[in-house]
Write a protein that holds these residues in place. Structure first.
Motif, PDB file in Angstrom:
ATOM      1  N   GLY A  62       0.978  -1.397   0.014  1.00 46.56           N
ATOM      2  CA  GLY A  62      -0.147  -0.023   0.056  1.00 46.56           C
ATOM      3  C   GLY A  62       0.904   1.082   0.042  1.00 46.56           C
ATOM      4  N   TYR A  63       0.290   2.379  -0.317  1.00 45.08           N
ATOM      5  CA  TYR A  63       0.974   3.668  -0.361  1.00 45.08           C
ATOM      6  C   TYR A  63       0.001   4.732  -0.409  1.00 45.08           C
ATOM      7  N   ASP A  64       0.740   5.881   0.362  1.00 49.61           N
ATOM      8  CA  ASP A  64       0.009   7.361   0.432  1.00 49.61           C
ATOM      9  C   ASP A  64       1.162   8.265  -0.227  1.00 49.61           C
ATOM     10  N   ALA A  65       0.542   9.155  -1.072  1.00 48.52           N
ATOM     11  CA  ALA A  65       1.343   9.958  -1.671  1.00 48.52           C
ATOM     12  C   ALA A  65       0.815  11.448  -1.407  1.00 48.52           C
ATOM     13  N   LYS A  66       2.072  12.625  -1.304  1.00 50.80           N
ATOM     14  CA  LYS A  66       1.425  13.891  -0.907  1.00 50.80           C
ATOM     15  C   LYS A  66       2.348  14.655  -1.805  1.00 50.80           C
ATOM     16  N   TYR A  67       1.792  15.437  -2.564  1.00 44.19           N
ATOM     17  CA  TYR A  67       2.429  16.466  -3.571  1.00 44.19           C
ATOM     18  C   TYR A  67       2.001  17.968  -2.931  1.00 44.19           C
ATOM     19  N   LYS A  68       2.819  18.517  -2.381  1.00 50.59           N
ATOM     20  CA  LYS A  68       2.357  19.915  -1.759  1.00 50.59           C
ATOM     21  C   LYS A  68       3.028  20.759  -2.364  1.00 50.59           C
ATOM     22  N   PHE A  69       2.582  21.277  -3.470  1.00 48.04           N
ATOM     23  CA  PHE A  69       2.917  22.502  -4.203  1.00 48.04           C
ATOM     24  C   PHE A  69       2.126  23.531  -4.547  1.00 48.04           C
ATOM     25  N   GLU A  70       1.343  24.182  -3.516  1.00 45.80           N
ATOM     26  CA  GLU A  70       0.690  25.301  -4.016  1.00 45.80           C
ATOM     27  C   GLU A  70      -0.766  25.066  -4.626  1.00 45.80           C
ATOM     28  N   GLN A  71      -1.220  23.859  -4.596  1.00 48.42           N
ATOM     29  CA  GLN A  71      -2.349  23.441  -5.234  1.00 48.42           C
ATOM     30  C   GLN A  71      -3.473  24.194  -4.446  1.00 48.42           C
ATOM     31  N   GLY A  72      -4.558  24.948  -4.973  1.00 53.56           N
ATOM     32  CA  GLY A  72      -5.676  25.666  -4.563  1.00 53.56           C
ATOM     33  C   GLY A  72      -5.346  26.962  -4.451  1.00 53.56           C
ATOM     34  N   MET A  73      -4.222  27.689  -4.496  1.00 52.36           N
ATOM     35  CA  MET A  73      -3.820  28.922  -4.631  1.00 52.36           C
ATOM     36  C   MET A  73      -4.380  29.296  -5.873  1.00 52.36           C
ATOM     37  N   SER A  74      -4.463  30.834  -6.025  1.00 53.85           N
ATOM     38  CA  SER A  74      -4.770  31.504  -7.193  1.00 53.85           C
ATOM     39  C   SER A  74      -3.686  31.049  -8.280  1.00 53.85           C
TER      40      SER A  74
END
Length: 221
Positions: free
Chosen positions: A170-182
């Motif tokens: 199993g795996y969980d992946a997180k890409y935190k790169f400003e998604q949801g900003m203008s």
């Protein structure tokens, strides 16, 4: 791992990208006798074409004290992480208008759960070393090959290591790169990172937001 919806990455290709681009991972085990142990190993991703099962292959020192827990633990946690960066509020164009921004930190990370097997097998270890070397030497003008070293020397070195195979369950992946900003502020971060010489992270921000926009459009359409 805490993953806000905007940062959740379910595409296996992005997991594979992180493993191959940033192969050094943290391996975490736990047993009642030894408690929590963590070490850092570079991995090669192996996919069994006949079954579709995915494995992480590595080699570790035979004297590594984590080996007993790798043998005994019901499951292991393997953490891969991209390059990462502090994000200054100065990157956001809207800051000049509202000043309602604070610093953040951008990164990608994959947590893989799996079943570990320790293998004292000459052929497995030599294949793993060869695969990992070829992966890392790919693209170099004059790539080094395992067979460039004398066999007697290689065999002597290999006596000190043991193989590690982890079947991915199993795996969980997180890409935190400003998604949801203008769009304007995302563009400001992409440009700001590039101007600061962080081209790799600038590109990760761009591609992550391109995927995010594509997924949003698919859901709304």
């Amino acid at each position: 791992m805490y993953i806000p919806k905007a940062y959740k990455e379910e595409d296996w290709q992005q997991v594979e990208f992180l493993i191959k681009k940033y192969p050094l991972a943290t391996v975490v085990t736990y047993t009642e006798d030894e408690g929590v142990i963590a070490n850092h190993f570079p991995f090669f991703l192996k996919v069994d074409e006949s079954t579709g099962k995915k494995y992480l292959h590595a080699h570790i020192a035979k004297v590594n004290p984590q080996i007993p827990s790798l043998k005994k633990a019901d499951s292991v946690l393997v953490i891969f992480q991209s390059a990462n960066t502090y994000v200054t509020p100065s990157y956001y164009p809207t800051k000049k208008e509202t000043h309602k921004f604070v610093p953040t930190w951008d990164f990608a990370s994959v947590h893989i759960k799996g079943q570990a097997e320790v293998l004292d097998d000459f052929d497995f270890i030599r294949t793993q070393i060869t695969n990992l070397t070829n992966q890392q030497e790919d693209g170099r003008e004059d790539p080094w090959k395992v067979e460039d070293a004398p066999e007697k020397y290689l065999s002597l070195k290999q006596k000190a290591i043991i193989g590690l195979k982890i079947e991915i369950t199993g795996y969980d992946a997180k890409y935190k790169f400003e998604q949801g900003m203008s769009k304007k502020d995302i563009g400001g971060v992409i440009d700001g990172l590039a101007k600061d010489g962080l081209d790799e992270l600038s590109e990760l921000t761009k591609t992550s937001n391109d995927r995010y926009d594509t997924k949003k459009a698919a859901k709304s359409g």
